[in-house]
Motif scaffolding. Sequence first.
Motif, short mmCIF file in Angstrom:
data_model
loop_
_atom_site.label_atom_id
_atom_site.label_comp_id
_atom_site.label_asym_id
_atom_site.label_seq_id
_atom_site.Cartn_x
_atom_site.Cartn_y
_atom_site.Cartn_z
N LEU A 37 0.82 -1.21 0.00
CA LEU A 37 0.00 0.00 0.00
C LEU A 37 0.86 1.26 0.00
O LEU A 37 0.53 2.24 -0.67
N TYR A 41 0.80 4.13 -2.87
CA TYR A 41 0.57 5.54 -2.52
C TYR A 41 1.70 6.42 -3.03
O TYR A 41 1.46 7.53 -3.56
N GLN A 42 2.91 5.95 -2.89
CA GLN A 42 4.07 6.77 -3.27
C GLN A 42 4.24 6.89 -4.78
O GLN A 42 4.99 7.76 -5.24
N ASP A 44 1.93 8.00 -6.68
CA ASP A 44 1.28 9.28 -6.95
C ASP A 44 1.77 10.38 -6.02
O ASP A 44 1.48 11.56 -6.26
N HIS A 45 2.46 9.99 -4.93
CA HIS A 45 2.97 10.97 -3.97
C HIS A 45 4.44 10.65 -3.70
O HIS A 45 4.79 10.19 -2.60
N ALA A 217 -3.81 12.47 4.76
CA ALA A 217 -3.87 12.07 3.35
C ALA A 217 -3.62 10.57 3.19
O ALA A 217 -4.35 9.88 2.45
N PHE A 218 -2.62 10.04 3.89
CA PHE A 218 -2.34 8.60 3.77
C PHE A 218 -3.45 7.79 4.44
O PHE A 218 -3.85 6.73 3.93
N TYR A 219 -3.96 8.28 5.55
CA TYR A 219 -5.05 7.57 6.24
C TYR A 219 -6.29 7.50 5.35
O TYR A 219 -6.95 6.45 5.28
N ASP A 220 -6.61 8.59 4.68
CA ASP A 220 -7.76 8.59 3.77
C ASP A 220 -7.52 7.64 2.59
O ASP A 220 -8.44 6.97 2.12
N PHE A 221 -6.29 7.58 2.12
CA PHE A 221 -5.96 6.67 1.02
C PHE A 221 -6.25 5.22 1.39
O PHE A 221 -6.72 4.42 0.56
N THR A 224 -9.62 3.96 0.40
CA THR A 224 -10.05 4.07 -1.00
C THR A 224 -10.29 2.70 -1.59
O THR A 224 -9.85 1.67 -1.08
N ALA A 227 -7.01 0.90 -2.48
CA ALA A 227 -6.38 0.26 -1.34
C ALA A 227 -7.15 -1.00 -0.94
O ALA A 227 -6.55 -2.03 -0.61
#
Length: 241
Positions: A37, A41-42, A44-45, A217-221, A224, A227
């Motif tokens: 995960l 995430y990384q 896109d970030h 931001a990561f918690y919301d990801f 999704t 995820a």
Amino acid sequence: MRVFPAVIIGLLLSVSAVADPVRVAVAANFAKPLETLVALYQRDHPDAGIETTVASTGKLAAQIRRGAPFDIFLAADARRPRELDEEGLGVAGSRRVYAMGRLALWSRERGLDLGPDLLKSGDISPLALANPRLAPYGAAGQAVIDHLNPPDSVSIVQGENVGQAWHYASSGAARAGFVAFSQVRGAGGSLWLPDPALYPAIEQQSLLLVDRPGARAFYDFLATEAAGERIEQAGYGLAPL
């Protein structure tokens, strides 16, 4: 060139915000899925720094109570996040189920008929088990053992967390081990998935501990659809709608 103090302060704050990583406390069973995960995430970030600390749920909860600087808690149960939330150690309204765990009994030996009959016979020993007082997968495995009541000749090799239980089983220190299905999915050997009715539901909850932009931001990801697909692929269920 003159640089005014306010500009210096602004630059320092900017660098600090970029450099300050998101610190995630994660239960041992979810360590590998979390790696996937984080990588997703990384993509896109790319500038997002994420640090993980892996331990048993009980040990992580104790560290949080002592002030450990974690931003996010990914537990292997519902009780510890709920207790921390009730104690005011989390962000109000952030607690949620991020995965439903599945218990497995696994051995690196091929061809074993793992299951109730073999456990009741006492022919599979020693068994690896995470500490039931600290680790929800250990409590689940203990519930199965208590239900099947193998003979006293069956010995238990106890690890602090489910990661250690898997290590004992995979290294041969134990002939089989109660672990998370996600740890051994596709690993070969022999596998038995106990009926979920034999153990308490493993409802893995998360809690946002610090409400700052990077952590939020990561918690919301993690909630999704993208995820969730990776979590299911890793061998977990998702929270019931």
